[in-house]
Design a protein around this motif. Structure first.
Motif, PDB file in Angstrom:
ATOM      1  N   LEU A   6       0.817  -1.215   0.000  1.00 22.97           N
ATOM      2  CA  LEU A   6       0.000   0.000   0.000  1.00 22.97           C
ATOM      3  C   LEU A   6       0.852   1.268   0.000  1.00 22.97           C
ATOM      4  N   ILE A   7       2.023   1.208   0.613  1.00 21.44           N
ATOM      5  CA  ILE A   7       2.943   2.349   0.574  1.00 21.44           C
ATOM      6  C   ILE A   7       3.431   2.570  -0.857  1.00 21.44           C
ATOM      7  N   PHE A   8       3.815   1.490  -1.532  1.00 18.37           N
ATOM      8  CA  PHE A   8       4.276   1.633  -2.917  1.00 18.37           C
ATOM      9  C   PHE A   8       3.134   2.062  -3.838  1.00 18.37           C
ATOM     10  N   ALA A   9       1.927   1.583  -3.572  1.00 19.90           N
ATOM     11  CA  ALA A   9       0.770   2.027  -4.361  1.00 19.90           C
ATOM     12  C   ALA A   9       0.527   3.525  -4.149  1.00 19.90           C
ATOM     13  N   THR A  10       0.694   3.989  -2.912  1.00 24.53           N
ATOM     14  CA  THR A  10       0.548   5.417  -2.611  1.00 24.53           C
ATOM     15  C   THR A  10       1.600   6.239  -3.346  1.00 24.53           C
ATOM     16  N   LEU A  11       2.841   5.781  -3.315  1.00 31.04           N
ATOM     17  CA  LEU A  11       3.906   6.489  -4.031  1.00 31.04           C
ATOM     18  C   LEU A  11       3.633   6.518  -5.536  1.00 31.04           C
ATOM     19  N   ALA A  12       3.155   5.403  -6.079  1.00 34.45           N
ATOM     20  CA  ALA A  12       2.818   5.352  -7.504  1.00 34.45           C
ATOM     21  C   ALA A  12       1.704   6.350  -7.816  1.00 34.45           C
ATOM     22  N   ALA A  13       0.696   6.400  -6.965  1.00 35.07           N
ATOM     23  CA  ALA A  13      -0.424   7.321  -7.175  1.00 35.07           C
ATOM     24  C   ALA A  13       0.050   8.765  -7.106  1.00 35.07           C
ATOM     25  N   LEU A  14       0.872   9.083  -6.122  1.00 29.41           N
ATOM     26  CA  LEU A  14       1.374  10.458  -5.988  1.00 29.41           C
ATOM     27  C   LEU A  14       2.224  10.857  -7.190  1.00 29.41           C
ATOM     28  N   LEU A  15       3.033   9.934  -7.693  1.00 35.24           N
ATOM     29  CA  LEU A  15       3.812  10.217  -8.893  1.00 35.24           C
ATOM     30  C   LEU A  15       2.893  10.514 -10.073  1.00 35.24           C
ATOM     31  N   HIS A  16       1.809   9.745 -10.194  1.00 38.69           N
ATOM     32  CA  HIS A  16       0.896   9.957 -11.316  1.00 38.69           C
ATOM     33  C   HIS A  16       0.082  11.246 -11.160  1.00 38.69           C
ATOM     34  N   VAL A  17      -0.155  11.679  -9.945  1.00 39.25           N
ATOM     35  CA  VAL A  17      -0.765  13.001  -9.736  1.00 39.25           C
ATOM     36  C   VAL A  17       0.219  14.084 -10.192  1.00 39.25           C
ATOM     37  N   TYR A  18       1.481  13.902  -9.881  1.00 42.35           N
ATOM     38  CA  TYR A  18       2.510  14.850 -10.319  1.00 42.35           C
ATOM     39  C   TYR A  18       2.595  14.888 -11.848  1.00 42.35           C
ATOM     40  N   ILE A  19       2.559  13.715 -12.478  1.00 50.19           N
ATOM     41  CA  ILE A  19       2.587  13.659 -13.939  1.00 50.19           C
ATOM     42  C   ILE A  19       1.349  14.353 -14.506  1.00 50.19           C
ATOM     43  N   PHE A  20       0.189  14.121 -13.894  1.00 50.31           N
ATOM     44  CA  PHE A  20      -1.027  14.831 -14.299  1.00 50.31           C
ATOM     45  C   PHE A  20      -0.807  16.337 -14.262  1.00 50.31           C
ATOM     46  N   THR A  21      -0.216  16.820 -13.179  1.00 50.11           N
ATOM     47  CA  THR A  21       0.016  18.254 -13.027  1.00 50.11           C
ATOM     48  C   THR A  21       0.878  18.788 -14.163  1.00 50.11           C
ATOM     49  N   MET A  22       1.939  18.059 -14.476  1.00 53.46           N
ATOM     50  CA  MET A  22       2.814  18.517 -15.563  1.00 53.46           C
ATOM     51  C   MET A  22       2.103  18.468 -16.910  1.00 53.46           C
ATOM     52  N   GLU A  23       1.386  17.382 -17.180  1.00 55.65           N
ATOM     53  CA  GLU A  23       0.775  17.216 -18.497  1.00 55.65           C
ATOM     54  C   GLU A  23      -0.466  18.091 -18.694  1.00 55.65           C
ATOM     55  N   SER A  24      -1.243  18.268 -17.652  1.00 57.97           N
ATOM     56  CA  SER A  24      -2.526  18.958 -17.817  1.00 57.97           C
ATOM     57  C   SER A  24      -2.541  20.404 -17.325  1.00 57.97           C
ATOM     58  N   ILE A  25      -1.568  20.786 -16.517  1.00 61.66           N
ATOM     59  CA  ILE A  25      -1.592  22.136 -15.949  1.00 61.66           C
ATOM     60  C   ILE A  25      -0.387  22.965 -16.396  1.00 61.66           C
ATOM     61  N   THR A  26       0.808  22.399 -16.338  1.00 63.75           N
ATOM     62  CA  THR A  26       2.014  23.195 -16.613  1.00 63.75           C
ATOM     63  C   THR A  26       2.713  22.812 -17.921  1.00 63.75           C
ATOM     64  N   TRP A  27       2.025  22.123 -18.806  1.00 62.92           N
ATOM     65  CA  TRP A  27       2.634  21.595 -20.035  1.00 62.92           C
ATOM     66  C   TRP A  27       3.384  22.646 -20.850  1.00 62.92           C
ATOM     67  N   THR A  28       2.858  23.848 -20.946  1.00 61.70           N
ATOM     68  CA  THR A  28       3.474  24.850 -21.818  1.00 61.70           C
ATOM     69  C   THR A  28       4.542  25.696 -21.124  1.00 61.70           C
ATOM     70  N   LYS A  29       4.878  25.363 -19.905  1.00 69.08           N
ATOM     71  CA  LYS A  29       5.973  26.057 -19.218  1.00 69.08           C
ATOM     72  C   LYS A  29       7.285  25.362 -19.588  1.00 69.08           C
ATOM     73  N   PRO A  30       8.313  26.127 -19.894  1.00 68.40           N
ATOM     74  CA  PRO A  30       9.569  25.530 -20.358  1.00 68.40           C
ATOM     75  C   PRO A  30      10.130  24.422 -19.465  1.00 68.40           C
ATOM     76  N   ALA A  31      10.065  24.580 -18.161  1.00 67.37           N
ATOM     77  CA  ALA A  31      10.607  23.540 -17.279  1.00 67.37           C
ATOM     78  C   ALA A  31       9.883  22.208 -17.486  1.00 67.37           C
ATOM     79  N   THR A  32       8.581  22.263 -17.760  1.00 68.89           N
ATOM     80  CA  THR A  32       7.811  21.038 -17.977  1.00 68.89           C
ATOM     81  C   THR A  32       8.071  20.474 -19.354  1.00 68.89           C
ATOM     82  N   TRP A  33       7.980  21.305 -20.396  1.00 67.63           N
ATOM     83  CA  TRP A  33       8.125  20.718 -21.726  1.00 67.63           C
ATOM     84  C   TRP A  33       9.522  20.205 -21.975  1.00 67.63           C
TER      85      TRP A  33
END
Length: 130
Positions: A6-33
């Protein structure tokens, strides 16, 4: 083993929330792209809608894993493990598709796939050895 899974599942979920943030919110910012090997602002702008959609796939996988973790913790193991295995299994399979896309994606696929792999393997051991 249940807690470790469950700890590893939590870490996986948090990583995918972070990826969501980059792909759906900050995609056009140079650091993200730049993180995604996008070479220009024009390319980031052109691929923005694709990334936005892909980000939500990652968010939905994260939500599924988190709901599953809560269900296991709240005493509904059948529902919980089904969600954890389905969500983390999908994350793991997506990382295999990524690495199959080319050697240049090996690092990203390893980052994306390690925690869900550990969650699934440890979860299977926990459920079967129970």
């Amino acid at each position: 083993m249940i807690l470790a899974s469950l700890i590893f599942a939590t870490l996986a979920a948090l990583l995918h929330v972070y990826i969501f943030t980059m792909e759906s919110i900050t995609w056009t910012k140079p650091a993200t792209w730049k993180t995604f090997s996008i070479t220009s602002q024009a390319e980031a702008d052109t691929t923005k809608s694709m990334a936005y959609n892909q980000g939500f796939y990652n968010l939905f996988l994260a939500i599924g894993a988190l709901v599953g973790i809560v269900a296991v913790a709240m005493g509904a193991p059948q529902v919980g493990w089904t969600l954890v295995f389905s969500s983390c299994g999908s994350m793991l399979l997506a990382s295999l598709v990524l690495v199959a896309s080319g050697k240049k994606y090996l690092r990203a696929a390893t980052i994306q796939g390690t925690t869900p792999l550990l969650a699934v393997v440890l979860g299977i051991l926990a459920v079967t050895l129970g």
